[in-house]
Motif scaffolding. Structure first.
Motif, short mmCIF file in Angstrom:
data_model
loop_
_atom_site.label_atom_id
_atom_site.label_comp_id
_atom_site.label_asym_id
_atom_site.label_seq_id
_atom_site.Cartn_x
_atom_site.Cartn_y
_atom_site.Cartn_z
N UNK A 79 101.83 39.59 42.30
CA UNK A 79 101.65 39.64 40.85
C UNK A 79 102.83 40.37 40.22
N UNK A 80 103.46 39.75 39.23
CA UNK A 80 104.49 40.40 38.42
C UNK A 80 103.87 40.75 37.07
N UNK A 81 104.03 41.99 36.65
CA UNK A 81 103.45 42.47 35.40
C UNK A 81 104.59 42.70 34.41
N UNK A 82 104.47 42.12 33.21
CA UNK A 82 105.50 42.28 32.18
C UNK A 82 105.03 43.28 31.13
N UNK A 83 105.90 44.23 30.82
CA UNK A 83 105.59 45.29 29.86
C UNK A 83 106.62 45.31 28.74
N UNK A 84 106.18 45.74 27.55
CA UNK A 84 107.11 46.00 26.45
C UNK A 84 106.83 47.38 25.91
N UNK A 85 107.67 47.83 24.98
CA UNK A 85 107.39 49.15 24.40
C UNK A 85 106.31 49.09 23.32
N UNK A 86 105.68 47.91 23.18
CA UNK A 86 104.50 47.77 22.31
C UNK A 86 103.22 47.65 23.13
N UNK A 87 103.32 47.59 24.44
CA UNK A 87 102.13 47.60 25.30
C UNK A 87 101.45 48.95 25.14
N UNK A 88 100.19 48.95 24.72
CA UNK A 88 99.57 50.23 24.36
C UNK A 88 98.08 50.25 24.68
N UNK A 89 97.54 51.45 24.83
CA UNK A 89 96.11 51.70 24.90
C UNK A 89 95.45 50.85 25.99
N UNK A 90 94.56 49.93 25.63
CA UNK A 90 93.89 49.10 26.63
C UNK A 90 94.88 48.27 27.43
N UNK A 91 95.98 47.87 26.80
CA UNK A 91 97.02 47.15 27.53
C UNK A 91 97.62 48.01 28.63
N UNK A 92 97.80 49.29 28.33
CA UNK A 92 98.30 50.22 29.34
C UNK A 92 97.26 50.45 30.43
N UNK B 208 98.55 48.33 43.51
CA UNK B 208 98.06 47.09 44.14
C UNK B 208 99.18 46.54 45.04
N UNK B 209 98.85 46.09 46.25
CA UNK B 209 99.88 45.51 47.12
C UNK B 209 100.53 44.29 46.46
N UNK B 210 101.79 44.05 46.78
CA UNK B 210 102.52 42.87 46.29
C UNK B 210 102.49 42.76 44.77
N UNK B 211 102.73 43.88 44.11
CA UNK B 211 102.72 43.91 42.64
C UNK B 211 103.96 44.66 42.16
N UNK C 77 90.03 61.95 27.62
CA UNK C 77 90.33 61.81 29.04
C UNK C 77 91.67 61.12 29.23
N UNK C 78 92.31 61.39 30.37
CA UNK C 78 93.50 60.65 30.77
C UNK C 78 93.09 59.47 31.65
N UNK C 79 94.04 58.60 31.90
CA UNK C 79 93.83 57.48 32.80
C UNK C 79 94.65 57.68 34.07
N UNK C 80 94.09 57.22 35.18
CA UNK C 80 94.75 57.36 36.48
C UNK C 80 94.66 56.06 37.23
N UNK C 81 95.63 55.80 38.11
CA UNK C 81 95.59 54.56 38.89
C UNK C 81 94.77 54.75 40.16
N UNK C 82 94.73 53.71 40.99
CA UNK C 82 93.88 53.73 42.19
C UNK C 82 94.31 54.76 43.22
N UNK C 83 95.56 55.22 43.12
CA UNK C 83 96.05 56.24 44.06
C UNK C 83 95.84 57.66 43.54
N UNK C 84 95.30 57.79 42.32
CA UNK C 84 95.06 59.10 41.75
C UNK C 84 96.16 59.62 40.87
#
Length: 320
Positions: free
Chosen positions: A215-228, A237-240, A270-277
């Motif tokens: 999976x390739x994920x595309x981000x911009x400097x307008x990606x925000x909130x729920x998008x983040x 995630x493997x292969x990402x 609250x802050x957000x964290x990924x699957x690795x903490x």
């Protein structure tokens, strides 16, 4: 201040002091005195509302706001990044979900922001994403591009539910306190999104989505909130791999607090964290930085899409 106005301001200050994410970083006696000084002489509720941008600034909360009779009062921290003109132009057209197949069997999914913050339409909105994916015969897809460049936020539940079969089962992230303690765990189970053990989406399978595809994920400097939040759920995630620009920087969970029939505070708690903490206190950064070069009319001329396709071509060969 009039006594009733001071009581109204105190109620708001109490909410901030008891719940704000960065409540431990301010001196509340001094902050209250500063708020009273700014509201000196106020005789109506409306006269104390301009104090709130100052309060949010002191709390470093650029995701929260107070609403009074439908009008928001927030700090509005300025981004240090130059605005992406192509993204801004594309957002004017109020884009919807787009799913298509690019060359070499690569699936492309554009997930824009949504304005549906409620919990009633989660399944409907998530199923719409999944149904769009099912229409391109996902069994033949060799890799995915998930485009979050136009995702300015909204409700993350339908986004994650709709993408669940691609993201894959298992823990994907969490909300965490300022002290780094887990508060709510996010996971994918059986192709549905869960918060702790509560099932947030109830979807039918959209088709034969092969597990573990790159999976390739595309981000911009307008990606925000729920998008983040969606981007964070894919971190680790493997292969990402992530391509594009550093995101806007609204990586907190908000909670609403009613003050009276006309006003409420939406506060970062609250802050957000990924699957690795890993905790995301400000932004999500791409692994492959590409500034600009966006073309939402012709993907062949889009530098971020092109870079993603090149990486996916190599990754798909390794997978096979």
């Amino acid at each position: 201040m009039a006594d009733s106005v001071k009581a109204y301001l105190d109620k708001g200050l109490d909410v901030l002091q008891q719940n704000a994410l960065n409540r431990q970083q301010v001196n509340w006696q001094d902050l209250r005195q500063a708020a009273y000084a700014k509201a000196k002489g106020a005789q109506t509720y409306e006269e104390v509302l301009p104090v709130y941008p100052f309060l949010f600034e002191q709390l470093n909360d650029y995701h929260g706001w107070l609403t009074y009779k439908g009008k928001p009062y927030h700090w509005g921290k300025k981004s240090r990044q130059a605005k992406n003109a192509a993204v801004q132009e594309a957002l004017k057209n109020k884009p919807g979900v787009q799913v298509k197949v690019l060359k070499n069997g690569i699936g492309y999914i554009l997930i824009p922001g949504n304005s549906d913050f409620g919990m009633k339409n989660i399944d409907r909105n998530a199923q719409a994403i999944r149904d769009s994916i099912s229409r391109i015969n996902p069994a033949k897809i060799k890799g995915w591009i998930i485009d979050l460049r136009l995702n300015t936020g909204g409700n993350m539940y339908p986004m994650l539910g709709g993408l669940a079969e691609i993201i894959g089962n298992g823990p994907v992230g969490s909300f965490m306190t300022a002290e780094g303690q887990p508060d709510e765990q996010w996971s994918i189970q059986g192709g549905n999104f869960f918060v702790n053990q509560a099932q947030a989406t109830h979807l039918t399978s959209g088709g034969e989505v092969a597990p573990g595809l790159p999976v390739a994920v595309l981000l911009s400097n307008m990606t925000a909130s729920a998008g983040e939040a969606v981007a964070i759920s894919l971190q680790g995630r493997p292969a990402t791999r992530f391509f594009g620009e550093t995101t806007f920087g609204l990586t907190t969970a908000n909670q609403g607090f009613v003050l009276d029939k006309n006003s409420a505070i939406n506060l970062a708690v609250l802050y957000e964290a990924d699957r690795t903490g890993v905790l995301y206190k400000e932004h999500v950064q791409p692994q492959v930085e590409i500034i600009g070069g966006d073309n939402f009319l012709d993907w062949r001329k889009d530098k971020k899409v092109t870079a993603a396709l090149q990486w996916l071509k190599k990754s798909s060969k390794k997978k096979s």
